[in-house]
Design a protein around this motif. Structure first.
Motif, PDB file in Angstrom:
ATOM      1  N   GLN A  18       0.670  -1.112   0.197  1.00 19.84           N
ATOM      2  CA  GLN A  18      -0.156  -0.178  -0.303  1.00 19.84           C
ATOM      3  C   GLN A  18       0.776   1.059  -0.170  1.00 19.84           C
ATOM      4  OE1 GLN A  18      -2.110  -0.467   3.695  1.00 19.84           O
ATOM      5  NE2 GLN A  18      -3.477  -2.088   2.893  1.00 19.84           N
ATOM      6  N   THR A  19       0.497   2.162  -0.779  1.00 16.76           N
ATOM      7  CA  THR A  19       1.193   3.629  -0.796  1.00 16.76           C
ATOM      8  C   THR A  19       0.477   4.387   0.564  1.00 16.76           C
ATOM      9  OG1 THR A  19      -0.587   4.520  -2.153  1.00 16.76           O
ATOM     10  CG2 THR A  19       1.198   3.450  -3.415  1.00 16.76           C
ATOM     11  N   ASP A  20       1.100   5.234   0.814  1.00 21.45           N
ATOM     12  CA  ASP A  20       0.919   6.219   2.015  1.00 21.45           C
ATOM     13  C   ASP A  20      -0.451   6.585   1.713  1.00 21.45           C
ATOM     14  OD1 ASP A  20       3.141   5.726   3.502  1.00 21.45           O
ATOM     15  OD2 ASP A  20       3.897   7.526   3.100  1.00 21.45           O
ATOM     16  N   GLU A  21      -0.831   7.098   0.355  1.00 25.93           N
ATOM     17  CA  GLU A  21      -2.067   7.597   0.057  1.00 25.93           C
ATOM     18  C   GLU A  21      -3.312   6.632   0.412  1.00 25.93           C
ATOM     19  OE1 GLU A  21      -2.906   9.074  -4.055  1.00 25.93           O
ATOM     20  OE2 GLU A  21      -0.978  10.362  -3.318  1.00 25.93           O
ATOM     21  N   ARG A  23      -3.021   4.061   2.229  1.00 24.73           N
ATOM     22  CA  ARG A  23      -3.296   3.791   3.620  1.00 24.73           C
ATOM     23  C   ARG A  23      -4.045   5.003   4.524  1.00 24.73           C
ATOM     24  NH1 ARG A  23       2.341   3.059   5.185  1.00 24.73           N
ATOM     25  NH2 ARG A  23       2.744   1.243   3.894  1.00 24.73           N
ATOM     26  N   ALA A  24      -3.874   6.202   3.880  1.00 22.56           N
ATOM     27  CA  ALA A  24      -4.779   7.110   4.288  1.00 22.56           C
ATOM     28  C   ALA A  24      -6.084   7.064   4.018  1.00 22.56           C
ATOM     29  CB  ALA A  24      -4.201   8.637   3.955  1.00 22.56           C
ATOM     30  N   GLY A  40       2.353   5.241  10.631  1.00 20.38           N
ATOM     31  CA  GLY A  40       2.747   6.344   9.704  1.00 20.38           C
ATOM     32  C   GLY A  40       2.009   7.511   9.611  1.00 20.38           C
ATOM     33  N   GLN A  41       0.791   7.295  10.283  1.00 16.59           N
ATOM     34  CA  GLN A  41      -0.066   8.489  10.297  1.00 16.59           C
ATOM     35  C   GLN A  41      -0.046   9.282  11.653  1.00 16.59           C
ATOM     36  OE1 GLN A  41      -4.081   6.934  10.952  1.00 16.59           O
ATOM     37  NE2 GLN A  41      -5.101   8.853  10.259  1.00 16.59           N
TER      38      GLN A  41
END
Ligand code: HEC
Length: 131
Positions: A18-21, A23-24, A40-41
């Motif tokens: 998963q990219t950070d995007e 995940r967000a 990471g959040q």
């Protein structure tokens, strides 16, 4: 056959990557169900404060009282407290703290009230009147 296995592995690996995007986006989708914090959040700060439930300071102090007076002040070993005025609770606790006899079982309350400060008594009275 071997190639098929490689392809399957490659596909499943990309499904979990998963990219950070992403995940967000997932965190955003599920945040209404609970207070979720994804690695990471930024999970502290204003968001956490907004999610915190407002409780009266007397709630934690009442935990020990609940054993005899019930979690909702309905009574048990001790008398019912729900429905009493704050002044009444303050008066009783102050009397027990001074080892005064109120009813036949006051001795049970002396130990309970002995270590209470004026602030504790006020907080407890406020909490009891919230039932
Ligand atoms: C071991 C059981 C027990 C615990 C724990 C306990 N109580 Fe009591 N409580 C009693 C009993 C029994 C009485 C009645 C005492 C008497 O005869 O004067 C009483 C009386 C009271 C009264 C007076 C009630 C009335 O109708 O006049 C108040 C107020 C009170 N307790 C508050 C508390 C608070 C606040 C706590 C926690 C800090 C607490 N009690 C913890 C057993 C308990």
């Amino acid at each position: 056959m071997r190639y098929l296995l490689v392809i399957i592995l490659a596909l499943s690996a990309s499904a979990f990557a998963q990219t950070d995007e992403q995940r967000a986006a997932i965190a955003d989708r599920i945040k209404s169900f609970s207070n979720v914090c994804v690695a990471g959040q930024d999970c502290g700060g204003a968001a956490a404060a907004a999610a915190a439930v407002v409780t009266l300071p007397g709630e934690a102090k009442y935990a020990v009282c609940a054993a005899c007076h019930g979690t909702d002040g309905g009574g048990g070993i001790g008398p019912m407290l729900a429905g009493r005025e704050a002044d009444y609770i303050v008066g009783r606790l102050t009397a027990y703290r001074a080892n005064e006899t109120v009813g036949a079982q006051s001795a049970l309350m002396w130990g309970q009230a002995a270590a209470l400060t004026d602030d504790d008594i006020q907080d407890l009275a406020e909490y009891v009147t919230s039932f």
